[in-house]
Design a protein around this motif. Sequence first.
Motif, short mmCIF file in Angstrom:
data_model
loop_
_atom_site.label_atom_id
_atom_site.label_comp_id
_atom_site.label_asym_id
_atom_site.label_seq_id
_atom_site.Cartn_x
_atom_site.Cartn_y
_atom_site.Cartn_z
N THR A 62 111.43 54.42 1.11
CA THR A 62 112.75 53.80 0.98
C THR A 62 112.82 52.30 1.27
O THR A 62 113.80 51.66 0.88
CB THR A 62 113.78 54.51 1.90
N VAL B 233 117.91 51.68 -1.78
CA VAL B 233 118.66 52.85 -1.30
C VAL B 233 118.95 52.80 0.20
O VAL B 233 119.56 53.73 0.74
CB VAL B 233 117.89 54.15 -1.62
N HIS C 189 118.53 56.55 5.59
CA HIS C 189 117.57 57.66 5.57
C HIS C 189 117.00 57.94 6.96
O HIS C 189 116.81 59.09 7.36
CB HIS C 189 116.43 57.36 4.59
N PHE D 101 119.74 55.16 -8.95
CA PHE D 101 119.77 54.77 -7.54
C PHE D 101 121.20 54.67 -7.04
O PHE D 101 121.50 54.96 -5.89
CB PHE D 101 119.04 53.44 -7.34
N TYR E 281 123.84 56.50 -8.10
CA TYR E 281 124.32 57.86 -7.84
C TYR E 281 123.74 58.42 -6.55
O TYR E 281 124.43 59.08 -5.76
CB TYR E 281 123.97 58.78 -9.01
N TYR E 282 122.46 58.14 -6.34
CA TYR E 282 121.79 58.64 -5.14
C TYR E 282 122.40 58.04 -3.87
O TYR E 282 122.64 58.75 -2.89
CB TYR E 282 120.29 58.31 -5.20
N ARG E 283 122.68 56.74 -3.90
CA ARG E 283 123.29 56.08 -2.73
C ARG E 283 124.67 56.66 -2.42
O ARG E 283 125.02 56.87 -1.25
CB ARG E 283 123.42 54.57 -3.00
#
Length: 277
Positions: free
Chosen positions: A16, A21, A26, A254, A256-258
């Motif tokens: 990461t 992100v 994380h 990235f 959407y993931y965040r």
Amino acid sequence: MSVWQAIILAIIEGLTEFLPVSSTGHMIIASSLMGINELPITKIFEVNIQFGAILSVVVLYWRRFMQGIDFYKKLLLAFIPAIVIGFALMDLIDAMLESVAVTAVMLMVGGVVLLFVDKWFSNATSEKVTYKNALVIGFFQCIAMIPGVSRSAASIIGGLSQGVNRKAAAEFSFFLAVPTMLAAATYKLIKDLLKLEISDLLKFDLVKIQNSFEVLNQDDLKLLLIGNIVAFIVAMFAIRFFINFLTKYGFKMFGYYRIALGITLLALLALGVDLTV
């Protein structure tokens, strides 16, 4: 902290640190779910293994680091804003780092931004980073002093805003990470682990410096060594993956993931999970 917990955290750091992100978010989730977030060694470990990640950039791009003085002038120019703003706002930054809610919100805000970055900067095609570009990227990087923003995301967007293409912007972000992360990690270790002030180092107070290193035992040193090795190896693969993925697909995934990660953090807070930083 067990060896396996150390390996898991090091893998997360390696994966990461250079992706847009936020490694902070994380680390918060991972250390909290493993129940090691309040251990003194955890904070020390999370800072120390950044050195392994930094080394991966130097090894992967060693030829670029041999380019000559022009390369280093640009890095220095981009690095200066972080030094000035970092020291000026040190107390505020430390206060924000204690807030998991700030991290979660900024993850989501940054995620929304990444959904539109490719469209906003579709005309960014330059492969060269000029001195002016480097300075602007340096100021953008300072936005990442707010936890959850992501140093990588901020500096890459800074490059794109200057017309630099995705690959060149990402690579300059990696290069800039070396002095920035090195300075930040070294300062945190001196201040938080060794409990030393800069004045102690300048005075070369050997007794104070020697006593400060006695905080770590052999098991702790073993964990730090393992963590740095794992973070180094994983970061090398993560950087290669990111460059290829970014060139082909852009930032949207990235983003959407965040957003999902930010929602996860807020949900954990709402459920009363201890997410002490």
